[in-house]
Design a protein around this motif. Structure first.
Motif, PDB file in Angstrom:
ATOM      1  N   PRO A 111      11.400  -5.028   2.876  1.00  0.00           N
ATOM      2  CA  PRO A 111      10.984  -4.286   4.080  1.00  0.00           C
ATOM      3  C   PRO A 111       9.528  -3.809   4.022  1.00  0.00           C
ATOM      4  CG  PRO A 111      13.154  -3.553   3.338  1.00  0.00           C
ATOM      5  CD  PRO A 111      12.616  -4.442   2.258  1.00  0.00           C
ATOM      6  N   TYR A 112       9.052  -3.437   2.823  1.00  0.00           N
ATOM      7  CA  TYR A 112       7.654  -2.999   2.669  1.00  0.00           C
ATOM      8  C   TYR A 112       6.727  -4.152   3.038  1.00  0.00           C
ATOM      9  CZ  TYR A 112       3.975  -0.084   0.404  1.00  0.00           C
ATOM     10  OH  TYR A 112       2.875   0.708   0.141  1.00  0.00           O
TER      11      TYR A 112
ATOM     12  N   VAL B 250       3.975  -4.669   6.311  1.00  0.00           N
ATOM     13  CA  VAL B 250       2.551  -5.020   6.183  1.00  0.00           C
ATOM     14  C   VAL B 250       2.261  -6.278   7.007  1.00  0.00           C
ATOM     15  CG1 VAL B 250       0.753  -5.786   4.553  1.00  0.00           C
ATOM     16  CG2 VAL B 250       2.333  -3.925   3.913  1.00  0.00           C
ATOM     17  N   LEU B 251       3.138  -7.266   6.920  1.00  0.00           N
ATOM     18  CA  LEU B 251       2.917  -8.534   7.635  1.00  0.00           C
ATOM     19  C   LEU B 251       2.916  -8.339   9.155  1.00  0.00           C
ATOM     20  CD1 LEU B 251       5.127 -10.881   5.429  1.00  0.00           C
ATOM     21  CD2 LEU B 251       2.635 -11.014   5.697  1.00  0.00           C
ATOM     22  N   LYS B 252       3.653  -7.348   9.614  1.00  0.00           N
ATOM     23  CA  LYS B 252       3.789  -7.145  11.062  1.00  0.00           C
ATOM     24  C   LYS B 252       2.766  -6.130  11.603  1.00  0.00           C
ATOM     25  CE  LYS B 252       7.656  -4.509  12.935  1.00  0.00           C
ATOM     26  NZ  LYS B 252       7.483  -3.350  12.191  1.00  0.00           N
ATOM     27  N   ALA B 253       2.046  -5.472  10.707  1.00  0.00           N
ATOM     28  CA  ALA B 253       1.141  -4.383  11.123  1.00  0.00           C
ATOM     29  C   ALA B 253       0.012  -4.875  12.017  1.00  0.00           C
ATOM     30  CB  ALA B 253       0.563  -3.702   9.882  1.00  0.00           C
ATOM     31  N   LYS B 254      -0.385  -4.020  12.961  1.00  0.00           N
ATOM     32  CA  LYS B 254      -1.558  -4.275  13.801  1.00  0.00           C
ATOM     33  C   LYS B 254      -2.732  -3.456  13.257  1.00  0.00           C
ATOM     34  CE  LYS B 254      -0.126  -2.661  17.756  1.00  0.00           C
ATOM     35  NZ  LYS B 254       1.118  -1.972  17.381  1.00  0.00           N
TER      36      LYS B 254
ATOM     37  N   THR C 124       8.360   9.659  -2.016  1.00  0.00           N
ATOM     38  CA  THR C 124       8.407   8.832  -0.796  1.00  0.00           C
ATOM     39  C   THR C 124       7.788   7.446  -1.008  1.00  0.00           C
ATOM     40  OG1 THR C 124       6.364   9.835   0.016  1.00  0.00           O
ATOM     41  CG2 THR C 124       8.435  10.793   0.809  1.00  0.00           C
ATOM     42  N   LEU C 125       6.804   7.339  -1.917  1.00  0.00           N
ATOM     43  CA  LEU C 125       6.234   6.014  -2.188  1.00  0.00           C
ATOM     44  C   LEU C 125       7.275   5.147  -2.902  1.00  0.00           C
ATOM     45  CD1 LEU C 125       3.903   3.992  -2.247  1.00  0.00           C
ATOM     46  CD2 LEU C 125       3.079   5.096  -4.346  1.00  0.00           C
ATOM     47  N   ARG C 126       7.924   5.747  -3.888  1.00  0.00           N
ATOM     48  CA  ARG C 126       8.982   5.029  -4.596  1.00  0.00           C
ATOM     49  C   ARG C 126      10.080   4.558  -3.629  1.00  0.00           C
ATOM     50  NH1 ARG C 126      13.741   4.923  -6.189  1.00  0.00           N
ATOM     51  NH2 ARG C 126      14.293   3.919  -8.146  1.00  0.00           N
ATOM     52  N   ALA C 127      10.457   5.441  -2.688  1.00  0.00           N
ATOM     53  CA  ALA C 127      11.524   5.109  -1.729  1.00  0.00           C
ATOM     54  C   ALA C 127      11.158   3.871  -0.908  1.00  0.00           C
ATOM     55  CB  ALA C 127      11.789   6.300  -0.816  1.00  0.00           C
ATOM     56  N   ALA C 128       9.894   3.771  -0.511  1.00  0.00           N
ATOM     57  CA  ALA C 128       9.472   2.610   0.292  1.00  0.00           C
ATOM     58  C   ALA C 128       9.370   1.354  -0.563  1.00  0.00           C
ATOM     59  CB  ALA C 128       8.125   2.905   0.958  1.00  0.00           C
TER      60      ALA C 128
ATOM     61  N   ASP D  73      13.019   1.874   1.907  1.00  0.00           N
ATOM     62  CA  ASP D  73      13.135   2.850   2.997  1.00  0.00           C
ATOM     63  C   ASP D  73      11.768   3.018   3.655  1.00  0.00           C
ATOM     64  OD1 ASP D  73      13.557   4.858   4.762  1.00  0.00           O
ATOM     65  OD2 ASP D  73      14.421   6.277   3.322  1.00  0.00           O
ATOM     66  N   VAL D  74      11.490   2.141   4.610  1.00  0.00           N
ATOM     67  CA  VAL D  74      10.148   2.139   5.214  1.00  0.00           C
ATOM     68  C   VAL D  74      10.073   3.048   6.440  1.00  0.00           C
ATOM     69  CG1 VAL D  74       9.471  -0.112   4.299  1.00  0.00           C
ATOM     70  CG2 VAL D  74      10.642   0.007   6.516  1.00  0.00           C
ATOM     71  N   GLU D  75      11.133   3.783   6.752  1.00  0.00           N
ATOM     72  CA  GLU D  75      11.057   4.771   7.840  1.00  0.00           C
ATOM     73  C   GLU D  75      10.808   6.178   7.304  1.00  0.00           C
ATOM     74  OE1 GLU D  75      10.649   4.856  11.135  1.00  0.00           O
ATOM     75  OE2 GLU D  75      10.334   2.725  10.854  1.00  0.00           O
ATOM     76  N   ARG D  76      11.467   6.517   6.188  1.00  0.00           N
ATOM     77  CA  ARG D  76      11.268   7.849   5.594  1.00  0.00           C
ATOM     78  C   ARG D  76      10.316   7.808   4.399  1.00  0.00           C
ATOM     79  NH1 ARG D  76      13.596  11.812   7.534  1.00  0.00           N
ATOM     80  NH2 ARG D  76      15.023  11.407   9.218  1.00  0.00           N
ATOM     81  N   GLY D  77       9.987   6.617   3.933  1.00  0.00           N
ATOM     82  CA  GLY D  77       9.119   6.483   2.757  1.00  0.00           C
ATOM     83  C   GLY D  77       7.641   6.389   3.131  1.00  0.00           C
ATOM     84  N   SER D  78       6.769   6.381   2.088  1.00  0.00           N
ATOM     85  CA  SER D  78       5.321   6.203   2.280  1.00  0.00           C
ATOM     86  C   SER D  78       4.981   4.740   2.091  1.00  0.00           C
ATOM     87  CB  SER D  78       4.537   7.006   1.238  1.00  0.00           C
ATOM     88  OG  SER D  78       4.571   8.370   1.532  1.00  0.00           O
TER      89      SER D  78
END
Ligand code: TUI
Length: 330
Positions: free
Chosen positions: A208-209, A213-217, A264-268, A273-278
């Motif tokens: 998910p991380y 990144v691939l989908k980011a604008k 939160t970085l670890r979570a992502a 967890d890319v909604e609650r993570g960093s």
């Protein structure tokens, strides 16, 4: 000392003058060895890990590559003293540092034959570290992911390059050959790239991380944590909306903010967890569109850098004695 005009591949012992960013939780022995095998300098990020965990990663990287690699030390880590001691024992080739002042460790690292390359966000700090014996500095601009300073790469790199004699490595916003060429035009003698390597095949960040990144604008990153004095660039998500709103209302103190961000970085990275993570990422994420092997990323960036240099330098009219409209130059 290296000639002023040389790139940093001689200093690093690499084929290309490129360092992989020291991304906490992400830059492990898998990514670092792939980047080193691909002709760059791979880095293992110590982040907040303890010394023995990082030692194990160093040994794992050594089993995967014969090429030099480095370790990035995040100076806010509670384990920094033990880490520095371990790095001297392991005699890693290069140590880069971030988020603080490595001055007091410099002598001991250099005595162990380790090249020390701190990240700087200002001219004054670059000059101080040059006096302390830094082998090069990484001038990292505001476009970068993670913990950031105030100046942009475009403004910071030429000013640092004018101020110091040691090589300057540009970082922040460099994601393809155009960025590499631009960095060298600004006076850099090498580049550090983080965001593009997030989607390397050998990068072990969660699916998910990588997908985010691939989908980011272009406009999808934001800096949270300004109220703490430690702004951090991340991709926008549920967490950033909540935290920015609390910061804007002035109803969260720095201590509570840091507490809420812990883990939160670890979570992502690890749990996806890319909604609650960093989801730390640089502003250049918008042009990162495909997963590739680290070695392919490096080859492609430097091939492109040559191509754009040759094709674009003429467009700006460099070296034109008389403007095209026949008028005398001003
Ligand atoms: O260090 C980074 N980027 C990072 S570290 C990191 S881990 C982290 N996690 C949660 C919260 C905060 C950090 C994520 N990304 N880049 C290198 C960097 N260093 N950028 C800016 C600086 C810097 C800033 C101020 C270096 C030194 C400095 O001042 C030192 C002084 O003494 O003046």
């Amino acid at each position: 000392m290296a000639e002023r005009s040389e790139d940093i591949s001689g200093l690093l012992g690499t084929r290309y003058p490129i360092i992989q960013g020291g991304m906490a939780w992400i830059a492990d022995s898998s990514l670092a060895s792939a980047v080193s095998n691909g002709g760059g300098l791979g880095l293992i990020a110590a982040g907040n890990a303890d010394a023995e965990t990082v030692r194990a990663e160093i040994r794992a990287a050594r089993s995967r590559t014969d090429r030099p690699f480095g370790v990035n030390v995040m100076l806010m880590s509670p384990h920094v003293d033990a880490l520095m001691e371990m790095l001297r024992e392991e005699r890693v080739a290069v140590v880069t540092t971030g988020a603080g002042n490595p001055g007091k460790y410099m002598g001991a690292l250099k005595a162990a034959g380790i090249k020390v390359i701190p990240v700087v966000a200002s001219v004054a700090y670059a000059l101080r570290l040059e006096r302390n014996g830094a082998d090069a500095v990484i001038a990292e601009g505001y476009e970068a992911g993670g913990h950031i300073g105030e100046s942009t790469t475009m403004a910071l790199v030429p000013q640092v390059a004018d101020a110091v004699r040691i090589p300057v490595i540009a970082a922040g916003g460099i994601g393809d050959g155009r960025g590499v060429a631009a960095a060298f035009m600004l006076g850099a003698r090498g580049v550090q790239v983080g965001t593009r390597f997030l989607v390397a095949e050998e990068c072990t960040a969660s699916a998910p991380y990588k997908a985010m990144v691939l989908k980011a604008k272009d406009t999808d990153t934001v800096a949270t944590g300004r109220s703490t004095g430690h702004p951090v660039r991340v991709l926008k998500n549920l967490m950033t909306r909540e935290m920015l709103s609390l910061e804007a209302k002035g109803i969260i103190d720095p201590g509570e903010f840091e507490l809420r961000m812990a883990g939160t970085l670890r979570a992502a990275v690890k749990d996806g967890d890319v909604e609650r993570g960093s989801v730390m990422s640089g502003q250049i994420a918008g042009l990162v569109k495909k997963e590739q092997k680290a070695g392919e990323i490096i080859e492609e960036m430097f091939r492109e850098a040559w191509e754009v240099y040759e094709s674009r330098i003429a467009v700006c009219g460099a070296g034109r004695a008389v403007p095209r409209d026949g008028q005398k130059p001003l």
